[in-house]
Design a protein around this motif. Structure first.
Motif, PDB file in Angstrom:
ATOM      1  N   GLU A 136       0.810  -1.218   0.000  1.00 17.51           N
ATOM      2  CA  GLU A 136       0.000   0.000   0.000  1.00 17.51           C
ATOM      3  C   GLU A 136       0.847   1.272   0.000  1.00 17.51           C
ATOM      4  OE1 GLU A 136      -3.144   2.240   2.926  1.00 17.51           O
ATOM      5  OE2 GLU A 136      -3.488   0.161   2.394  1.00 17.51           O
ATOM      6  N   ARG A 137       2.098   1.170   0.457  1.00 17.73           N
ATOM      7  CA  ARG A 137       2.866   2.397   0.690  1.00 17.73           C
ATOM      8  C   ARG A 137       3.030   3.265  -0.563  1.00 17.73           C
ATOM      9  NH1 ARG A 137       7.856  -0.359   3.325  1.00 17.73           N
ATOM     10  NH2 ARG A 137       7.120  -1.811   1.700  1.00 17.73           N
ATOM     11  N   ALA A 138       3.286   2.611  -1.696  1.00 19.34           N
ATOM     12  CA  ALA A 138       3.525   3.397  -2.914  1.00 19.34           C
ATOM     13  C   ALA A 138       2.264   4.166  -3.317  1.00 19.34           C
ATOM     14  CB  ALA A 138       3.978   2.482  -4.050  1.00 19.34           C
ATOM     15  N   PHE A 139       1.109   3.498  -3.250  1.00 17.43           N
ATOM     16  CA  PHE A 139      -0.163   4.136  -3.608  1.00 17.43           C
ATOM     17  C   PHE A 139      -0.464   5.263  -2.609  1.00 17.43           C
ATOM     18  CE2 PHE A 139      -4.716   2.831  -5.224  1.00 17.43           C
ATOM     19  CZ  PHE A 139      -4.846   4.071  -5.816  1.00 17.43           C
ATOM     20  N   ARG A 140      -0.277   4.949  -1.326  1.00 17.62           N
ATOM     21  CA  ARG A 140      -0.522   5.925  -0.256  1.00 17.62           C
ATOM     22  C   ARG A 140       0.344   7.176  -0.449  1.00 17.62           C
ATOM     23  NH1 ARG A 140      -4.686   6.069   2.487  1.00 17.62           N
ATOM     24  NH2 ARG A 140      -4.524   8.133   1.581  1.00 17.62           N
ATOM     25  N   ALA A 141       1.638   6.946  -0.708  1.00 12.94           N
ATOM     26  CA  ALA A 141       2.567   8.077  -0.850  1.00 12.94           C
ATOM     27  C   ALA A 141       2.164   8.963  -2.025  1.00 12.94           C
ATOM     28  CB  ALA A 141       3.990   7.561  -1.050  1.00 12.94           C
ATOM     29  N   MET A 142       1.731   8.312  -3.123  1.00 12.66           N
ATOM     30  CA  MET A 142       1.303   9.081  -4.296  1.00 12.66           C
ATOM     31  C   MET A 142       0.062   9.915  -3.963  1.00 12.66           C
ATOM     32  SD  MET A 142       0.358   7.745  -8.111  1.00 12.66           S
ATOM     33  CE  MET A 142      -0.706   6.400  -7.584  1.00 12.66           C
ATOM     34  N   LEU A 143      -0.946   9.283  -3.319  1.00 13.80           N
ATOM     35  CA  LEU A 143      -2.178  10.017  -3.002  1.00 13.80           C
ATOM     36  C   LEU A 143      -1.886  11.151  -2.025  1.00 13.80           C
ATOM     37  CD1 LEU A 143      -4.807   7.126  -2.706  1.00 13.80           C
ATOM     38  CD2 LEU A 143      -4.395   8.683  -4.641  1.00 13.80           C
ATOM     39  N   ASP A 144      -1.001  10.897  -1.043  1.00 13.25           N
ATOM     40  CA  ASP A 144      -0.656  11.957  -0.089  1.00 13.25           C
ATOM     41  C   ASP A 144      -0.059  13.161  -0.816  1.00 13.25           C
ATOM     42  OD1 ASP A 144      -1.567  10.429   1.969  1.00 13.25           O
ATOM     43  OD2 ASP A 144       0.413   9.852   2.740  1.00 13.25           O
ATOM     44  N   GLU A 145       0.844  12.877  -1.756  1.00 10.60           N
ATOM     45  CA  GLU A 145       1.498  13.983  -2.457  1.00 10.60           C
ATOM     46  C   GLU A 145       0.490  14.728  -3.350  1.00 10.60           C
ATOM     47  OE1 GLU A 145       5.431  12.942  -3.908  1.00 10.60           O
ATOM     48  OE2 GLU A 145       5.440  14.725  -5.207  1.00 10.60           O
ATOM     49  N   LEU A 146      -0.363  13.962  -4.037  1.00  6.92           N
ATOM     50  CA  LEU A 146      -1.364  14.601  -4.897  1.00  6.92           C
ATOM     51  C   LEU A 146      -2.338  15.433  -4.072  1.00  6.92           C
ATOM     52  CD1 LEU A 146      -2.084  11.687  -7.425  1.00  6.92           C
ATOM     53  CD2 LEU A 146      -0.901  13.848  -7.925  1.00  6.92           C
ATOM     54  N   CYS A 147      -2.792  14.885  -2.923  1.00  8.36           N
ATOM     55  CA  CYS A 147      -3.762  15.615  -2.092  1.00  8.36           C
ATOM     56  C   CYS A 147      -3.112  16.855  -1.483  1.00  8.36           C
ATOM     57  CB  CYS A 147      -4.338  14.711  -0.997  1.00  8.36           C
ATOM     58  SG  CYS A 147      -5.437  13.456  -1.699  1.00  8.36           S
ATOM     59  N   SER A 148      -1.834  16.752  -1.175  1.00 10.62           N
ATOM     60  CA  SER A 148      -1.136  17.923  -0.654  1.00 10.62           C
ATOM     61  C   SER A 148      -1.084  19.026  -1.726  1.00 10.62           C
ATOM     62  CB  SER A 148       0.261  17.513  -0.195  1.00 10.62           C
ATOM     63  OG  SER A 148       1.095  18.625  -0.122  1.00 10.62           O
ATOM     64  N   LEU A 149      -0.844  18.647  -2.974  1.00 10.68           N
ATOM     65  CA  LEU A 149      -0.869  19.638  -4.055  1.00 10.68           C
ATOM     66  C   LEU A 149      -2.258  20.254  -4.195  1.00 10.68           C
ATOM     67  CD1 LEU A 149       1.242  17.910  -6.892  1.00 10.68           C
ATOM     68  CD2 LEU A 149       1.943  19.784  -5.387  1.00 10.68           C
ATOM     69  N   ILE A 150      -3.286  19.422  -4.051  1.00 16.48           N
ATOM     70  CA  ILE A 150      -4.664  19.931  -4.136  1.00 16.48           C
ATOM     71  C   ILE A 150      -4.916  20.932  -3.002  1.00 16.48           C
ATOM     72  CG2 ILE A 150      -7.109  19.284  -3.940  1.00 16.48           C
ATOM     73  CD1 ILE A 150      -6.306  16.567  -5.279  1.00 16.48           C
ATOM     74  N   GLN A 151      -4.506  20.559  -1.791  1.00 16.30           N
ATOM     75  CA  GLN A 151      -4.729  21.433  -0.633  1.00 16.30           C
ATOM     76  C   GLN A 151      -3.996  22.770  -0.775  1.00 16.30           C
ATOM     77  OE1 GLN A 151      -3.475  18.395   2.023  1.00 16.30           O
ATOM     78  NE2 GLN A 151      -5.541  17.898   2.751  1.00 16.30           N
ATOM     79  N   GLN A 152      -2.838  22.727  -1.457  1.00  9.75           N
ATOM     80  CA  GLN A 152      -2.086  23.974  -1.679  1.00  9.75           C
ATOM     81  C   GLN A 152      -2.599  24.756  -2.886  1.00  9.75           C
ATOM     82  OE1 GLN A 152       2.326  23.241  -1.766  1.00  9.75           O
ATOM     83  NE2 GLN A 152       1.693  21.184  -1.145  1.00  9.75           N
ATOM     84  N   GLY A 153      -3.630  24.243  -3.542  1.00 16.66           N
ATOM     85  CA  GLY A 153      -4.168  24.931  -4.715  1.00 16.66           C
ATOM     86  C   GLY A 153      -3.328  24.737  -5.966  1.00 16.66           C
ATOM     87  N   LYS A 154      -2.381  23.789  -5.932  1.00 15.02           N
ATOM     88  CA  LYS A 154      -1.493  23.596  -7.078  1.00 15.02           C
ATOM     89  C   LYS A 154      -1.980  22.536  -8.065  1.00 15.02           C
ATOM     90  CE  LYS A 154       2.688  25.062  -4.662  1.00 15.02           C
ATOM     91  NZ  LYS A 154       3.924  24.623  -3.997  1.00 15.02           N
ATOM     92  N   LEU A 155      -3.017  21.809  -7.672  1.00 11.06           N
ATOM     93  CA  LEU A 155      -3.569  20.784  -8.578  1.00 11.06           C
ATOM     94  C   LEU A 155      -5.087  20.879  -8.508  1.00 11.06           C
ATOM     95  CD1 LEU A 155      -3.257  18.281 -10.434  1.00 11.06           C
ATOM     96  CD2 LEU A 155      -3.164  16.873  -8.364  1.00 11.06           C
ATOM     97  N   THR A 156      -5.666  21.295  -9.630  1.00 13.62           N
ATOM     98  CA  THR A 156      -7.121  21.454  -9.659  1.00 13.62           C
ATOM     99  C   THR A 156      -7.746  20.346 -10.492  1.00 13.62           C
ATOM    100  OG1 THR A 156      -6.870  22.876 -11.589  1.00 13.62           O
ATOM    101  CG2 THR A 156      -6.987  23.963  -9.453  1.00 13.62           C
ATOM    102  N   ALA A 157      -9.011  20.097 -10.249  1.00 10.01           N
ATOM    103  CA  ALA A 157      -9.730  19.093 -11.042  1.00 10.01           C
ATOM    104  C   ALA A 157      -9.870  19.619 -12.469  1.00 10.01           C
ATOM    105  CB  ALA A 157     -11.099  18.846 -10.428  1.00 10.01           C
TER     106      ALA A 157
END
Lengths: 296, 296
Positions: A244-265
């Protein structure tokens, strides 16, 4: 389910995983956990979750699922970002991470730059300080689209024809030649991307919108040492299903970008479940510009 | 020089390293050291040596060279094996070593199986217990050629047309699908090799005899995860010029195979230096069957 996508991968015959009919539809979406079984440890009531694999069946209001069928997301990100996170942004993330070691200042070139994957590539690359050269087909609203892609972080936006023109030399005075080319089109467009790669660079194909193969000059393989690869996020998830770690790490990084406004839908149309017919019709129209998301 | 090859890479316009004219010719050959300078440590009088890089100029009887221009070979191997060792067997060796981890029982498929590289591939693979499926164009003496390739270790020899026929299924009852495809041809032939690769396998292109690009179906890249690569032994040597160990280890292994009778030189015609004109003429004829070696 809270929001469920009508995605390309649900319909497209060029994708090899269409289930036999009659079938349960829907590969993407976000749900909220209403209740957990007594032996469930990784999830709790109220969590947002997305499918771990393709084919879960997201076009429904409720489901009883095994703990391993889903993976949780932070529930403070926009619903549309969560509903559209599992396929396109994950594809973009892995292609930017797994094929070439990209450092800030490096360059990526991509066609289909306006696609869901393309927009995620632009934003993730920008967050990492990586230049993007974004190729789109000519269209009446080219300037508008170019401005929009630049607003989300695109370094350059060019028309497909420009790839064959000497102006490219000017462009490469502003950024190095790409180490990585991302190809969602195939055919001539892919060959043109290849031509601009650095010696030793990689081209990764994730789609074939033009329905034509990728044609690679022998000299590019032998003397430029280009590497021609493919990527399929469904396979990646399956290959990593026991870790699970690889998937988790990817989602964490993507969600962090979303939270910072750097990745929008990507552009989405929210449609009530009762209007699913209308949404299906739009989703199946070629070159539709907005992703249809059923809101439940 | 003791023996000097007239090789494809000396003439072929498809190779990108033709020097400007007037030029010193000759990339391959074996020489014997007649005298060493006082600070030379790695070589002594009587040693056999081959060029470290392309473009040394081997069409001559004598030369004064820097120690680093050459690398030594054992001088108990056949002269023709030594004279032809530096390009084709090294290309075969690296392609069998650097792209896929091949275990005994695995399979490699190749076209141009009768070429210098092809014959070295057959023999090195056989010595490692690796099956080879060898594709050649149909010709009047097909059976003879097939027998000869089998005698040096080919597992299967098939005609190009057979790649498109259902008989291939029968063949794959006797050996697993290939992990590695070696392509010296390009065009349709390359696409047909790709079609038989295992999921996740690699195709490595080292030549383009058909003068046509390599065409790869998008689905092979995305859903079969095939890797399309190229190899150029000149570049490999340059990349490893500061680290002799890799080149040394490869030559040691190849010479050990030669000493054991497991790796023979390709068909060669020995020609006296005074007849160089005749040798040049034969060497430049397309599809010539024997390598011309000037004996000095």
């Amino acid at each position: 389910m809270r929001g469920s996508c009508l995605s390309n991968s649900d319909f497209s015959g060029t994708y090899s995983i269409l289930p036999d009919l009659p079938a349960v539809g829907g590969n993407e979406g976000v749900a909220q956990v209403l209740e957990v079984g007594s032996r469930v440890t990784s999830l709790k009531t109220g969590d947002w979750v997305i499918p771990r694999d393709t084919g879960l069946g997201t076009w429904r209001t409720e489901a009883v699922l095994a703990e391993d069928d889903v993976i949780s997301l932070p529930n403070d990100i926009p619903l549309l970002s969560a509903a559209t996170l599992g396929v396109n942004p994950c594809t973009a993330f892995r292609m930017l991470s797994d094929f070439e070691h990209l450092k800030p200042g490096d360059t990526v070139i991509q066609n289909a730059a306006n696609s869901g994957v393309g927009q995620a590539v632009i934003q993730i690359a920008a967050a990492r300080g990586v230049n993007t050269i974004n190729v789109i087909r000519d269209r009446s609203e080219f300037t508008q689209l170019s401005d929009r892609l630049k607003a989300i972080g695109a370094t350059h936006v060019i028309k497909e024809e420009a790839l064959r023109r000497p102006e490219m030399k000017e462009l490469f005075k502003t950024c190095p030649k790409p180490k990585l080319a991302l190809n969602g089109v195939g055919g001539k467009s892919a060959t043109e991307l290849l031509r601009h790669l650095q010696i030793g660079g990689s081209m990764v194909t994730y789609g074939g919108m033009a329905k034509q193969p990728v044609t690679v000059p022998v000299s590019a393989l032998i003397f430029k040492d280009v590497k021609v690869r493919g990527f399929w996020v469904t396979q990646w998830k399956r290959d990593h299903s026991n870790d699970e770690r690889a998937f988790r790490a990817m989602l964490d990084e993507l969600c962090s970008l979303i939270q910072q406004g750097k990745l929008t839908a990507p552009a989405c149309s929210e449609v009530g479940l009762k209007d699913y017919n209308k949404a299906l019709e739009v989703a199946m129209t070629p070159f539709t510009s907005a992703k249809q998301v059923l809101i439940m």
